[in-house]
Design a protein around this motif. Structure first.
Motif, PDB file in Angstrom:
ATOM      1  N   SER A  61       0.822  -1.214   0.000  1.00 40.29           N
ATOM      2  CA  SER A  61       0.000   0.000   0.000  1.00 40.29           C
ATOM      3  C   SER A  61       0.854   1.261   0.000  1.00 40.29           C
ATOM      4  CB  SER A  61      -0.952  -0.011   1.192  1.00 40.29           C
ATOM      5  OG  SER A  61      -0.248  -0.042   2.406  1.00 40.29           O
ATOM      6  N   ARG A  79       4.888  -2.085   2.616  1.00 41.19           N
ATOM      7  CA  ARG A  79       4.455  -1.442   3.839  1.00 41.19           C
ATOM      8  C   ARG A  79       4.579  -2.368   5.051  1.00 41.19           C
ATOM      9  NH1 ARG A  79       2.005   3.357   4.470  1.00 41.19           N
ATOM     10  NH2 ARG A  79       2.399   4.000   6.575  1.00 41.19           N
ATOM     11  N   ASN A 102       6.557  -2.357   9.813  1.00 40.32           N
ATOM     12  CA  ASN A 102       5.930  -1.237   9.107  1.00 40.32           C
ATOM     13  C   ASN A 102       7.048  -0.409   8.507  1.00 40.32           C
ATOM     14  OD1 ASN A 102       4.383   0.978   8.319  1.00 40.32           O
ATOM     15  ND2 ASN A 102       3.102   0.893  10.151  1.00 40.32           N
ATOM     16  N   TYR A 120       9.232   2.370  10.081  1.00 37.73           N
ATOM     17  CA  TYR A 120       8.465   3.113  11.077  1.00 37.73           C
ATOM     18  C   TYR A 120       8.413   2.337  12.391  1.00 37.73           C
ATOM     19  CZ  TYR A 120       6.350   6.297   7.603  1.00 37.73           C
ATOM     20  OH  TYR A 120       6.120   7.259   6.659  1.00 37.73           O
ATOM     21  N   LYS A 150      10.321   7.176  14.071  1.00 33.10           N
ATOM     22  CA  LYS A 150      10.106   6.662  12.713  1.00 33.10           C
ATOM     23  C   LYS A 150      11.187   7.249  11.808  1.00 33.10           C
ATOM     24  CE  LYS A 150       5.131   6.610  13.378  1.00 33.10           C
ATOM     25  NZ  LYS A 150       4.470   7.717  14.055  1.00 33.10           N
ATOM     26  N   LEU A 194       9.139  17.797  12.790  1.00 33.95           N
ATOM     27  CA  LEU A 194       8.397  16.906  11.917  1.00 33.95           C
ATOM     28  C   LEU A 194       8.909  16.861  10.475  1.00 33.95           C
ATOM     29  CD1 LEU A 194       4.757  17.583  13.195  1.00 33.95           C
ATOM     30  CD2 LEU A 194       6.304  15.750  13.856  1.00 33.95           C
ATOM     31  N   PHE A 212       7.471  19.382   8.047  1.00 33.68           N
ATOM     32  CA  PHE A 212       6.049  19.708   8.157  1.00 33.68           C
ATOM     33  C   PHE A 212       5.827  20.801   9.195  1.00 33.68           C
ATOM     34  CE2 PHE A 212       1.796  19.450   9.762  1.00 33.68           C
ATOM     35  CZ  PHE A 212       1.058  19.355   8.602  1.00 33.68           C
ATOM     36  N   PRO A 244      -4.710  23.008   5.191  1.00 29.23           N
ATOM     37  CA  PRO A 244      -4.617  21.599   5.583  1.00 29.23           C
ATOM     38  C   PRO A 244      -4.001  20.751   4.476  1.00 29.23           C
ATOM     39  CG  PRO A 244      -6.922  22.286   5.374  1.00 29.23           C
ATOM     40  CD  PRO A 244      -6.091  23.502   5.168  1.00 29.23           C
ATOM     41  N   MET A 248       0.783  13.935   2.439  1.00 28.58           N
ATOM     42  CA  MET A 248       2.124  14.506   2.550  1.00 28.58           C
ATOM     43  C   MET A 248       2.807  14.535   1.181  1.00 28.58           C
ATOM     44  SD  MET A 248       3.285  15.463   5.477  1.00 28.58           S
ATOM     45  CE  MET A 248       2.969  15.302   7.227  1.00 28.58           C
TER      46      MET A 248
ATOM     47  N   ASP B  42      -7.532   7.575   1.564  1.00 32.91           N
ATOM     48  CA  ASP B  42      -7.054   8.926   1.852  1.00 32.91           C
ATOM     49  C   ASP B  42      -6.575   9.052   3.301  1.00 32.91           C
ATOM     50  OD1 ASP B  42      -7.463  10.303  -0.753  1.00 32.91           O
ATOM     51  OD2 ASP B  42      -9.475   9.548  -0.441  1.00 32.91           O
ATOM     52  N   SER B  45      -3.387   7.232   3.526  1.00 33.42           N
ATOM     53  CA  SER B  45      -2.086   7.716   3.054  1.00 33.42           C
ATOM     54  C   SER B  45      -1.182   8.090   4.231  1.00 33.42           C
ATOM     55  CB  SER B  45      -2.243   8.858   2.044  1.00 33.42           C
ATOM     56  OG  SER B  45      -2.736  10.014   2.639  1.00 33.42           O
ATOM     57  N   CYS B  46      -1.749   8.403   5.373  1.00 31.11           N
ATOM     58  CA  CYS B  46      -0.912   8.590   6.580  1.00 31.11           C
ATOM     59  C   CYS B  46      -1.063   7.432   7.582  1.00 31.11           C
ATOM     60  CB  CYS B  46      -1.283   9.889   7.302  1.00 31.11           C
ATOM     61  SG  CYS B  46      -0.484  11.350   6.616  1.00 31.11           S
ATOM     62  N   GLY B  48      -2.011   4.346   6.924  1.00 32.66           N
ATOM     63  CA  GLY B  48      -1.836   3.019   6.334  1.00 32.66           C
ATOM     64  C   GLY B  48      -3.137   2.520   5.738  1.00 32.66           C
ATOM     65  N   MET B  49      -3.038   1.857   4.583  1.00 33.85           N
ATOM     66  CA  MET B  49      -4.252   1.374   3.915  1.00 33.85           C
ATOM     67  C   MET B  49      -4.987   0.374   4.791  1.00 33.85           C
ATOM     68  SD  MET B  49      -4.626  -0.170   0.047  1.00 33.85           S
ATOM     69  CE  MET B  49      -3.791  -1.710   0.436  1.00 33.85           C
ATOM     70  N   THR B  50      -4.225  -0.380   5.611  1.00 30.46           N
ATOM     71  CA  THR B  50      -4.871  -1.316   6.526  1.00 30.46           C
ATOM     72  C   THR B  50      -5.038  -0.691   7.921  1.00 30.46           C
ATOM     73  OG1 THR B  50      -2.751  -2.281   7.154  1.00 30.46           O
ATOM     74  CG2 THR B  50      -3.889  -3.288   5.301  1.00 30.46           C
ATOM     75  N   LYS B  52      -2.978   0.311  10.043  1.00 30.37           N
ATOM     76  CA  LYS B  52      -2.094  -0.117  11.134  1.00 30.37           C
ATOM     77  C   LYS B  52      -1.037   0.946  11.456  1.00 30.37           C
ATOM     78  CE  LYS B  52       1.360  -2.663   8.524  1.00 30.37           C
ATOM     79  NZ  LYS B  52       2.060  -3.923   8.409  1.00 30.37           N
ATOM     80  N   GLY B  53      -1.186   2.103  10.836  1.00 28.55           N
ATOM     81  CA  GLY B  53      -0.298   3.210  11.163  1.00 28.55           C
ATOM     82  C   GLY B  53       0.751   3.443  10.092  1.00 28.55           C
ATOM     83  N   GLY B  54       1.180   4.701  10.002  1.00 28.27           N
ATOM     84  CA  GLY B  54       2.247   5.096   9.094  1.00 28.27           C
ATOM     85  C   GLY B  54       2.894   6.289   9.758  1.00 28.27           C
ATOM     86  N   LEU B  55       3.003   7.415   9.063  1.00 31.76           N
ATOM     87  CA  LEU B  55       3.413   8.630   9.778  1.00 31.76           C
ATOM     88  C   LEU B  55       2.361   8.964  10.827  1.00 31.76           C
ATOM     89  CD1 LEU B  55       4.993  11.374   7.512  1.00 31.76           C
ATOM     90  CD2 LEU B  55       6.080   9.846   9.148  1.00 31.76           C
ATOM     91  N   GLY B  56       1.114   8.645  10.521  1.00 35.75           N
ATOM     92  CA  GLY B  56       0.025   8.838  11.480  1.00 35.75           C
ATOM     93  C   GLY B  56      -0.127   7.617  12.376  1.00 35.75           C
ATOM     94  N   THR B  83      -0.304  19.310  14.330  1.00 34.51           N
ATOM     95  CA  THR B  83       0.100  18.006  13.797  1.00 34.51           C
ATOM     96  C   THR B  83      -0.360  17.949  12.337  1.00 34.51           C
ATOM     97  OG1 THR B  83      -1.919  16.716  14.126  1.00 34.51           O
ATOM     98  CG2 THR B  83      -0.513  17.074  16.067  1.00 34.51           C
ATOM     99  N   PRO B  84       0.082  16.910  11.605  1.00 35.29           N
ATOM    100  CA  PRO B  84      -0.385  16.809  10.215  1.00 35.29           C
ATOM    101  C   PRO B  84      -1.864  16.444  10.063  1.00 35.29           C
ATOM    102  CG  PRO B  84       1.733  15.693  10.498  1.00 35.29           C
ATOM    103  CD  PRO B  84       1.207  16.014  11.875  1.00 35.29           C
ATOM    104  N   PRO B  86      -5.372  16.759   9.331  1.00 40.97           N
ATOM    105  CA  PRO B  86      -6.149  17.899   8.831  1.00 40.97           C
ATOM    106  C   PRO B  86      -7.631  17.783   9.174  1.00 40.97           C
ATOM    107  CG  PRO B  86      -5.860  16.316   7.066  1.00 40.97           C
ATOM    108  CD  PRO B  86      -5.251  15.703   8.319  1.00 40.97           C
TER     109      PRO B  86
END
Lengths: 390, 111
Positions: A61, A79, A102, A120, A150, A194, A212, A244, A248, B42, B45-46, B48-50, B52-56, B83-84, B86
């Motif tokens: 993904s 991912r 991850n 991450y 991360k 960030l 960021f 907003p 990213m 959408d 994109s932060c 994770g598609m599943t 499970k977390g990413g930058l977010g 924070t990112p 939005p």
């Protein structure tokens, strides 16, 4: 499904001639990531066709790829922490490891011997022998504050050196793996809040981290002995309230157009042009949304830009000599990535929600072909093998 | 795997409209599909598609356990300043945000 067509053709020739296999180079090959199905397509850009698909790559993904220096193998970072070495010529998996929980991307050393993955969870990088995918180093990213971080923006510097950014800690680390079991790490702290991504410029001279949480970017001169970070394009937002950001921006795969490096602004619907001699702002171009990728066409005459939600069905083309948007294209739904062919005459664009890769003639800016693909995301041409910073 | 799981979730929800949704102005099936697509692609994109977390942060049931649905809905609609994350209020209504918060706490995935 293996590369049936290619193998079929090889078999025919083998049968016909008794022994001579079909030979082909890899310079016009690439991969298209099918993000939802854990699969990549192997494509060729001369006849613009799909040679076959390779399955079993896990969660793609957010997938990225680098190439072996002979352009035969793609190292694909999934991912789910999967690192898969795909043979483009046979359409098979040559090796695969799941190395973290991850992960986000990777880089390959100049000599092609080491591939590094940024993670991450657990935050850090791991480094592997490209021949076997045997792990040779594990570098956890713990910031000066003692907390795990991360890792983003992993790139390679000259020698067996990798450079990367700690998102939570706001640091840039430079890891020399000449002796992989005893890596020498230089840590640059306090680069700004960030940092979300980073890139090595195409001449290998600079590393840039996007921030960021700041109104500027961090720059490291990789040629300087002291290797400190300094802020560039400071206050590019001119103190205005940031808009907003619904996705990213991505910094890797930027390339320079002459002296100019085009960068997506954060929280502004603007593409910034930095003068790579002085690292001051040389101009800015208003675009229709939050830019995600700003990719210079090889040769640098144009920069193609895609956007975050809700403008992710558009691509805008910036004409570099006039610094204006000369075209707004609507290639399909949810445009995720753009990749030029090596000389820049075609650009391949993934339209995720249209389930298509749309190929444009870069000169006429008209679509010349559409190839079906299942939720396509990243497109990576094998000639990245020969380019620094990719 | 996950598409099927979502399908099951949708089917279950569709089968129990009056019990699960009384008085909440829950989105209709087509809108739910659109929201789930937005969530995966959408938000994904932060996060994770599943999810499970990413930058977010991860948005899985165990990471959201103990968090109030109304508070989560507020984060979805108004973001987290500094924070990112939005604000999504421009495209997600209060009822839709509450529905998403509930879906997230229940878990979108069989895995």
């Amino acid at each position: 499904m293996p590369i049936e067509r290619l193998l079929g053709a090889m078999m025919l020739v083998l049968v016909a001639t008794g022994c001579v296999p079909v030979l082909r180079g890899t310079g016009d090959l690439g991969i298209v990531v099918e993000r939802a199905t854990g699969r990549v397509q192997v494509v060729e850009t001369t006849g613009r066709s799909v040679l076959g698909t390779v399955e079993g790559l896990g969660d793609l993904s957010h997938a990225a790829a680098v190439f072996s220096r002979d352009g035969r193998h793609a190292f694909i970072f999934g991912r789910d922490g999967g690192l898969t070495k795909v043979d483009l010529l046979t359409g098979t998996i040559a090796a695969r490891v799941v190395q973290a929980g991850n992960s986000i991307g990777g880089a390959i050393s100049d000599d092609g011997s080491l591939v590094a993955v940024s993670n991450y969870e657990p935050g850090g990088i791991k480094v592997f022998d490209t021949a076997t995918l045997r792990q040779v180093a594990d570098i956890p990213a713990v910031g000066a504050d003692g907390r795990p971080s991360k890792v983003v923006g992993l790139g390679e510097a000259s020698g067996k050196t990798f450079i990367f950014t700690l998102y939570d800690a706001g640091e840039i680390w430079i890891a020399d793996l000449e002796t992989p079991d005893r890596p020498h790490i230089r840590k640059i702290t306090g680069i700004g809040r960030l940092p979300y991504d980073g890139l090595v410029t195409g001449d290998g001279h600079f590393y840039i981290a996007g921030l960021f949480g700041e109104d500027g970017l961090a720059l490291v001169d990789l040629w300087s002995p002291e290797k400190t970070a300094r802020r560039i394009l400071d206050r590019y937002g001119r103190g205005e309230q940031k808009l907003p950001v619904y996705k990213m921006p991505h910094l890797r795969n930027l390339s320079t157009a002459g002296r100019l490096l085009f960068l997506p602004a954060v929280g502004q619907h603007v593409v910034l042009a930095a003068d790579t001699g002085t690292w001051t702002e040389a101009g800015r171009v208003a675009v229709l949304g939050q830019p995600v990728f700003a990719v210079a066409r090889p040769g640098g005459r144009q920069v193609w830009v895609n956007f975050a939600h809700p403008d992710n069905d558009a691509v805008q083309v910036i004409d570099v000599p006039t610094m204006t948007v000369i075209d707004t294209l609507r290639p399909g739904k949810a445009i995720l990535h753009m990749e030029f062919t090596p000389r820049g005459e075609q650009v391949w664009i993934s339209a995720r929600d249209s389930d298509e890769v749309v190929i444009y003639d870069a000169e006429t800016r008209k679509p010349v072909q559409r190839l079906p693909a299942d939720k396509p995301s990243g497109i990576f041409m094998s000639t990245r093998a020969a380019r620094m910073g990719l | 795997m996950s598409t099927r799981a979502v399908g099951v979730v949708i089917a279950c929800l569709a089968a129990l409209p009056s019990v699960a949704t009384a008085g909440t102005g829950e989105p209709d099936p087509a809108r739910r599909q659109a929201l789930l697509h937005l969530l995966r692609q959408d938000c994904g994109s932060c996060h994770g598609m599943t999810l499970k977390g990413g930058l977010g942060l991860p948005l899985l049931p165990d990471t959201l356990a103990g968090k109030d649905e109304a508070a989560l809905a507020d984060v979805i609609r108004n973001g987290v300043p500094g924070t990112p994350m939005p604000p999504w209020a421009f495209s997600i209504s209060p009822d839709e945000a509450l529905w998403l918060a509930r879906i997230l706490k229940e878990g979108l995935h069989a895995d």
